[in-house]
Design a protein around this motif. Sequence first.
Motif, short mmCIF file in Angstrom:
data_model
loop_
_atom_site.label_atom_id
_atom_site.label_comp_id
_atom_site.label_asym_id
_atom_site.label_seq_id
_atom_site.Cartn_x
_atom_site.Cartn_y
_atom_site.Cartn_z
N UNK A 36 106.48 38.37 -16.17
CA UNK A 36 107.01 39.61 -16.73
C UNK A 36 106.05 40.12 -17.82
N UNK A 37 105.48 41.31 -17.59
CA UNK A 37 104.47 41.86 -18.50
C UNK A 37 105.11 42.96 -19.35
N UNK A 38 104.97 42.82 -20.67
CA UNK A 38 105.52 43.80 -21.60
C UNK A 38 104.40 44.41 -22.44
N UNK A 39 104.69 45.57 -23.01
CA UNK A 39 103.76 46.20 -23.94
C UNK A 39 104.17 45.80 -25.36
N UNK A 40 103.27 45.15 -26.07
CA UNK A 40 103.55 44.73 -27.44
C UNK A 40 103.25 45.84 -28.44
N UNK A 41 102.08 46.45 -28.31
CA UNK A 41 101.64 47.47 -29.28
C UNK A 41 102.03 48.86 -28.79
N UNK A 42 103.30 49.21 -28.97
CA UNK A 42 103.73 50.54 -28.54
C UNK A 42 103.44 51.58 -29.61
N UNK A 133 86.96 57.26 -23.02
CA UNK A 133 87.74 56.46 -22.09
C UNK A 133 89.20 56.34 -22.54
N UNK A 134 89.92 55.33 -21.99
CA UNK A 134 91.37 55.29 -22.12
C UNK A 134 91.85 54.34 -23.22
N UNK A 135 93.16 54.35 -23.41
CA UNK A 135 93.84 53.46 -24.36
C UNK A 135 94.04 52.12 -23.67
N UNK A 136 93.03 51.27 -23.72
CA UNK A 136 93.00 50.04 -22.93
C UNK A 136 93.87 48.95 -23.56
N UNK A 137 94.65 48.25 -22.71
CA UNK A 137 95.49 47.13 -23.14
C UNK A 137 95.03 45.85 -22.44
N UNK A 138 95.22 44.70 -23.11
CA UNK A 138 94.87 43.41 -22.51
C UNK A 138 95.95 42.38 -22.83
N UNK A 139 96.01 41.35 -21.98
CA UNK A 139 96.89 40.20 -22.23
C UNK A 139 96.28 38.98 -21.57
N UNK A 140 96.58 37.82 -22.11
CA UNK A 140 96.05 36.57 -21.57
C UNK A 140 97.00 35.44 -21.88
N UNK A 141 97.18 34.55 -20.91
CA UNK A 141 98.09 33.42 -21.14
C UNK A 141 97.73 32.26 -20.24
N UNK A 156 101.17 42.68 -23.74
CA UNK A 156 99.89 43.38 -23.74
C UNK A 156 99.62 44.01 -25.11
N UNK A 157 98.37 43.87 -25.57
CA UNK A 157 97.97 44.38 -26.87
C UNK A 157 96.91 45.47 -26.71
N UNK A 158 96.97 46.44 -27.61
CA UNK A 158 96.02 47.56 -27.59
C UNK A 158 94.66 47.10 -28.11
N UNK A 159 93.60 47.57 -27.47
CA UNK A 159 92.25 47.17 -27.87
C UNK A 159 91.62 48.14 -28.86
#
Length: 288
Positions: A36-42, A133-141, A156-159
Amino acid sequence: MAKNILYITYFLMLSTLSSSCIKDGDEECVVSHTVNIKIKDKNYFNVSSFPEVAPVDEQLPFRCFSSNIYYLLRNTDTGQTTYESTIMEITDNNISHSLQLTNIPKGNYELSVWGNLTTGVSPGTLHADGKEYTDLFVANSSLKIGLCPSSHTLSMERTKGKLFILCTNFPENYTRLQANIKHINQTSDEHLVYKGDTEVTIDQPLKNINEILLAPTPTEGSTLIYISFHTPESRSAVLPLIIPETKITMSRNKLTAIRVDYNNLNQTWDISVYADGRWTLIHHLDIS
């Protein structure tokens, strides 16, 4: 006593059957692992410092923050890539997005996810060829995959950060903004480790609130921005308004702002930068 042991054995057999995969004839056993992938930095960390900007509704669908995702699943025991996805568009209105990983061999894995990728641009590229470019998000686990179905969650966190150029009391004849921003990071991996040093060039219609997505400032030094404002006649008789070099610091998931305020009474321009919780006047231009 023997009867109790029989009951316990029977219960354990039922538990094993209910949590294991049973093959029926030649049918393959499919074990699914849900991520389950969520957006952390809204919202940006310091959005409350800017009354000009309303906070984002954090109940908006996932696709309002990230319109697509791309992911890699690596087996950390072998070092091999187990699965690499295509860029997948998000079209539903769910607040989070679920991945189903099926028939993954037992082992230890690393799942890396990118969101809001630009087609044809390598994952992790924040800026290239002078483009925003875009508002890129990343996640890793790290995932430990067994023989039974499992459930995992990624945030997911904003870069990037965002630069506001706030223009107040401007004469109507200024209609275009140009900016050259130097000394910002070029790439970020899925662990938010930044590398490279690049620049971005902006040429866009002038608004009261102008927004530019920018990677963080490299560890040493400052980000340098060169701003100019143009009228439709700037290429002929009327010269553009050119702001002297301005130093700022960009940070991940934080807002940075430059305010350009025109005083019509004495025809002066005040340029201020917002940093450390306050506005600081850095340039005063008298063009009368």
